[in-house]
Design a protein around this motif. Structure first.
Motif, PDB file in Angstrom:
ATOM      1  N   UNK A   7       0.804  -1.213   0.000  1.00 42.75           N
ATOM      2  CA  UNK A   7       0.000   0.000   0.000  1.00 42.75           C
ATOM      3  C   UNK A   7       0.835   1.261   0.000  1.00 42.75           C
ATOM      4  N   UNK A   8       2.133   1.120   0.285  1.00 44.64           N
ATOM      5  CA  UNK A   8       3.053   2.263   0.286  1.00 44.64           C
ATOM      6  C   UNK A   8       3.645   2.375  -1.118  1.00 44.64           C
ATOM      7  N   UNK A  36       8.802 -11.724  -7.159  1.00 48.48           N
ATOM      8  CA  UNK A  36       8.391 -10.511  -6.474  1.00 48.48           C
ATOM      9  C   UNK A  36       7.143 -10.805  -5.646  1.00 48.48           C
ATOM     10  N   UNK A  37       7.276 -10.673  -4.327  1.00 48.13           N
ATOM     11  CA  UNK A  37       6.123 -10.889  -3.451  1.00 48.13           C
ATOM     12  C   UNK A  37       5.359  -9.574  -3.318  1.00 48.13           C
ATOM     13  N   UNK A  38       4.369  -9.430  -4.187  1.00 49.82           N
ATOM     14  CA  UNK A  38       3.573  -8.202  -4.226  1.00 49.82           C
ATOM     15  C   UNK A  38       2.185  -8.408  -3.632  1.00 49.82           C
ATOM     16  N   UNK A  39       2.034  -9.422  -2.778  1.00 46.39           N
ATOM     17  CA  UNK A  39       0.719  -9.699  -2.186  1.00 46.39           C
ATOM     18  C   UNK A  39       0.354  -8.661  -1.131  1.00 46.39           C
ATOM     19  N   UNK A  40      -0.911  -8.453  -0.979  1.00 43.57           N
ATOM     20  CA  UNK A  40      -1.410  -7.550   0.064  1.00 43.57           C
ATOM     21  C   UNK A  40      -1.587  -8.359   1.348  1.00 43.57           C
ATOM     22  N   UNK A  64      10.041   0.750  -5.247  1.00 46.54           N
ATOM     23  CA  UNK A  64      11.395   0.253  -4.976  1.00 46.54           C
ATOM     24  C   UNK A  64      11.474  -1.254  -5.229  1.00 46.54           C
ATOM     25  N   UNK A  65      10.461  -1.989  -4.772  1.00 46.29           N
ATOM     26  CA  UNK A  65      10.440  -3.432  -4.992  1.00 46.29           C
ATOM     27  C   UNK A  65      10.402  -3.792  -6.463  1.00 46.29           C
ATOM     28  N   UNK A  66       9.575  -3.071  -7.210  1.00 42.97           N
ATOM     29  CA  UNK A  66       9.479  -3.311  -8.652  1.00 42.97           C
ATOM     30  C   UNK A  66      10.833  -3.081  -9.324  1.00 42.97           C
ATOM     31  N   UNK A  67      11.508  -1.995  -8.938  1.00 44.24           N
ATOM     32  CA  UNK A  67      12.795  -1.680  -9.560  1.00 44.24           C
ATOM     33  C   UNK A  67      13.863  -2.719  -9.217  1.00 44.24           C
ATOM     34  N   UNK A  68      13.954  -3.111  -7.935  1.00 45.48           N
ATOM     35  CA  UNK A  68      14.951  -4.114  -7.529  1.00 45.48           C
ATOM     36  C   UNK A  68      14.719  -5.433  -8.280  1.00 45.48           C
ATOM     37  N   UNK A  96      16.701 -19.232  -1.341  1.00 44.13           N
ATOM     38  CA  UNK A  96      17.902 -19.009  -0.523  1.00 44.13           C
ATOM     39  C   UNK A  96      18.190 -17.550  -0.178  1.00 44.13           C
ATOM     40  N   UNK A  97      17.772 -16.589  -1.045  1.00 42.94           N
ATOM     41  CA  UNK A  97      18.061 -15.179  -0.781  1.00 42.94           C
ATOM     42  C   UNK A  97      16.759 -14.374  -0.756  1.00 42.94           C
ATOM     43  N   UNK A  98      16.685 -13.473   0.224  1.00 41.43           N
ATOM     44  CA  UNK A  98      15.492 -12.626   0.338  1.00 41.43           C
ATOM     45  C   UNK A  98      15.912 -11.168   0.486  1.00 41.43           C
ATOM     46  N   UNK A  99      15.214 -10.310  -0.240  1.00 41.76           N
ATOM     47  CA  UNK A  99      15.449  -8.868  -0.124  1.00 41.76           C
ATOM     48  C   UNK A  99      14.172  -8.244   0.425  1.00 41.76           C
ATOM     49  N   UNK A 100      14.267  -7.659   1.599  1.00 44.71           N
ATOM     50  CA  UNK A 100      13.111  -7.049   2.243  1.00 44.71           C
ATOM     51  C   UNK A 100      13.061  -5.558   1.916  1.00 44.71           C
ATOM     52  N   UNK A 101      11.972  -5.154   1.284  1.00 40.54           N
ATOM     53  CA  UNK A 101      11.770  -3.741   0.951  1.00 40.54           C
ATOM     54  C   UNK A 101      10.885  -3.147   2.040  1.00 40.54           C
ATOM     55  N   UNK A 102      11.512  -2.384   2.965  1.00 44.36           N
ATOM     56  CA  UNK A 102      10.770  -1.864   4.105  1.00 44.36           C
ATOM     57  C   UNK A 102      11.111  -0.430   4.418  1.00 44.36           C
ATOM     58  N   UNK A 103      11.110  -0.083   5.698  1.00 40.87           N
ATOM     59  CA  UNK A 103      11.271   1.312   6.133  1.00 40.87           C
ATOM     60  C   UNK A 103      12.625   1.891   5.736  1.00 40.87           C
ATOM     61  N   UNK A 104      13.608   1.031   5.566  1.00 47.72           N
ATOM     62  CA  UNK A 104      14.940   1.539   5.217  1.00 47.72           C
ATOM     63  C   UNK A 104      15.017   2.213   3.869  1.00 47.72           C
TER      64      UNK A 104
END
Length: 599
Positions: A502-503, A526-530, A509-513, A546-554
């Protein structure tokens, strides 16, 4: 780009109650598989992606040494009759009839079909060597399907077959497969060990299994610090010396009254002696192959003499007898040897002079070789004998290692302690010899224009077992709650998790990464679930990526969180550098997989 919101990934919070081992539970919970029937599974989207990645690695390595075929799973009875295995396979083989009444089977393996092609097409030594392989569905009427994909009735196998002019050529083909298998399993991220093994129903002179240690395994592996490793069906050991009993009387066999004492423990307690000073006698009836009936008969008595504290390894015995074994009934003991159960002993039994000669096959385990003053049955109710010495008082047909080794016994190489561990077999290679080419009449002309029989090898890999072994070992390191697959076989290499779709800034940012990773050749999801961030994190771990990228407050500071689940590392990485760093880490991991397991 694959988006989680558009995929069918039916994860479960809990595993079904009938799921036993970790891989079965996690494959179900992660939505890789669903059960259709006992030992029959459907591979869903994620499961199919991983299986296809395993197959691609196997195919790439096998193409370096051989040629790919695709053979029919439906086989006529006649080709299996030629090899003699139509009856040998017994109830393990699925059998059926067509509308005309012709008998067929669903193939468990393809030695016969490959040999029939070689018989019809190969004419000269100039056409050898040949290595042919396939990746195909196999069928086995497993009596007790269990443990998810580890014991099933339908499975995918890579099976390969080599044809050579002589033993030296077979050695080369065998070693090519040994090298290829090590490359395959290493690329899949498995820590494995290669062990000496029994050839079983395949036959042959040499056999090696590739195993992965896991508590879910049904095989026992003996290994030591020396590098020695063998399946329990093949393992040998050095025994500590045993001090023999002192002789009684004149040292000749002495009859001792042992009323009602039949077992090793009962006789030991009655005579105040230890099991290692006794001879354990085991009697079997072997049902021999039809080819031996004229010379040896259909049924053959088999007697085995072991040290009292040892147990029989039936696979070792079967390799000697060459027929299906069953224990003799008390009635058969009485009629064959004129002795009651519990008192059968070696003295007075007439042994066949040679394993291929008619008569009772009498086998003395090597642990009794050179022993003196043993206690054995007297072939008379309520009596045993003291002072029994093998080779002086009785002569067996042969002396052979037919016992199970025990943990802590000495390694046969240097005497260091052996340890036993459970393991799953992921591959098996055999030197078959001429069993199939001879029985099926395959021949070629050698350099001298003489007709000779080619020599064969057979080489199998269980495709699903690679996946399950990887999950089992990773789950064990995570207390069974989650797992991380090697990126070579994981359904996706990286999952980009947008913690709040929702942000708009996080979503962008997630889409670009994800797009940058895809452009770098990374398999990204891409985990784009609500959904809540916690749900997404749990699901990402559950499906083994094996690898996860968390798109959050940072993101407001230009950073994302990178989770390396293979190394259990978390770190903040600049948004502008994450794709490059992950791609580099991935390349390094794929180029430098784990080594084979130490012993």
């Amino acid at each position: 780009m694959h988006r989680w919101s558009q995929l069918f990934i039916p994860t479960l919070r809990e595993a079904p109650a009938d799921a036993e081992v970790a891989s079965h539970k996690l494959l179900l919970r992660a939505g890789y598989i669903r059960q259709l029937g006992a030992g029959i599974y459907s591979y869903l989207f994620l499961g199919n992606r991983s299986i296809n990645k395993v197959i691609a690695i196997v195919r790439e390595e096998m193409d370096r040494i051989g040629q790919e075929f695709l053979l029919p799973a439906l086989n006529p009875r006649e080709v299996w009759e030629e090899s003699g295995r139509w009856s040998v396979m017994g109830d393990n083989m699925f059998r059926l009839q067509d509308r005309k009444g012709a008998e067929l089977c669903l193939a468990m393996t393809h030695e016969e079909v490959m040999t029939s092609i070689a018989r019809n097409e190969l004419r000269s030594y100039k056409q050898l060597p040949q290595i042919w392989y396939q990746i195909q569905t196999k069928f086995r009427d497993e009596p007790r399907p269990k443990s998810g994909l580890l014991r099933v009735r339908q499975f995918i196998m890579k099976d390969a077959y080599s044809f050579d002019i002589d033993e030296a050529g077979l050695d080369v083909s065998y070693n090519k497969h040994d090298d290829a298998y090590r490359r395959i399993f290493t690329r899949c991220g498995l820590q494995f060990v290669a062990v000496d093994a029994d050839s079983g129903a395949m036959g042959g002179s040499a056999s090696q299994e590739f195993m992965v240690y896991t508590d879910a395994g049904e095989d026992l592996i003996a290994s030591s610090a020396s590098g020695y490793a063998a399946n329990l069906e093949k393992a040998t050991s050095r025994l500590a010396p045993v001090e023999d009993l002192a002789p009684t009387g004149d040292g000749q066999p002495e009859l001792v009254h042992t009323p009602g004492q039949r077992t090793i423990d009962e006789v030991g307690a009655f005579l105040n002696t230890q099991p290692q000073h006794q001879i354990k006698t085991m009697a079997y009836t072997a049902e021999l192959p039809e080819a031996d009936h004229a010379k040896l008969g259909r049924l053959r008595p088999v007697i085995v003499f072991l040290r009292g504290d040892h147990s029989l390894n039936e696979a070792k015995l079967l390799a000697i007898t060459g027929g299906e074994l069953r224990p003799m009934t008390p009635e058969e003991l009485e009629s064959t040897f004129k002795t009651p159960a519990g008192y059968l002993g070696p003295i007075g039994i007439e042994a066949a002079p040679h394993p291929k000669k008619p008569g009772t096959l009498v086998i003395l385990d090597k642990a009794l070789e050179g022993r003196t003053n043993l206690i054995a049955g007297a072939n008379k109710e309520d009596y045993h004998l003291r002072n029994v010495i093998p080779m002086r008082d009785f002569k067996p047909t042969l002396i052979a290692d037919v016992r199970n080794i025990l943990e802590g016994e000495g390694c046969p190489i240097d005497g260091s302690p052996l340890r036993l561990g459970k393991a799953v077999e992921i591959g098996h290679i055999f030197k078959l010899g001429r069993k199939y080419t001879q029985s099926m009449g395959a021949s070629v002309l050698n350099r001298d224009g003489k007709e000779v029989t080619p020599i064969m090898g057979s080489y199998g890999i269980g495709i699903e077992r690679i996946l399950t072994a990887a999950i089992e070992t990773s789950a064990a390191a995570n207390q069974g709650s989650a797992y991380a697959l090697h990126p070579a076989i994981a359904p996706f290499q990286v999952v980009v998790t947008i913690t709040n779709v929702g942000d708009a800034d996080l979503l962008a940012a997630g889409e670009k990464v994800a797009a940058d990773l895809e452009a770098a050749g990374v398999e990204v999801l891409l985990d784009d679930r609500d959904e809540r961030a916690g749900v997404k994190f749990k699901d990402a771990d559950l499906v083994g990526i094996p690898y996860r990228i968390n798109i959050g407050r940072g993101v407001v500071e230009g950073k994302v969180e990178f989770v390396d689940r293979l190394r259990n590392l978390n770190q903040d990485v600049l948004l502008t550098e994450i794709a490059t760093q992950v791609a580099a880490q991935l390349t390094s991991t794929l180029r430098n997989p784990l080594p084979a397991a130490g012993l």
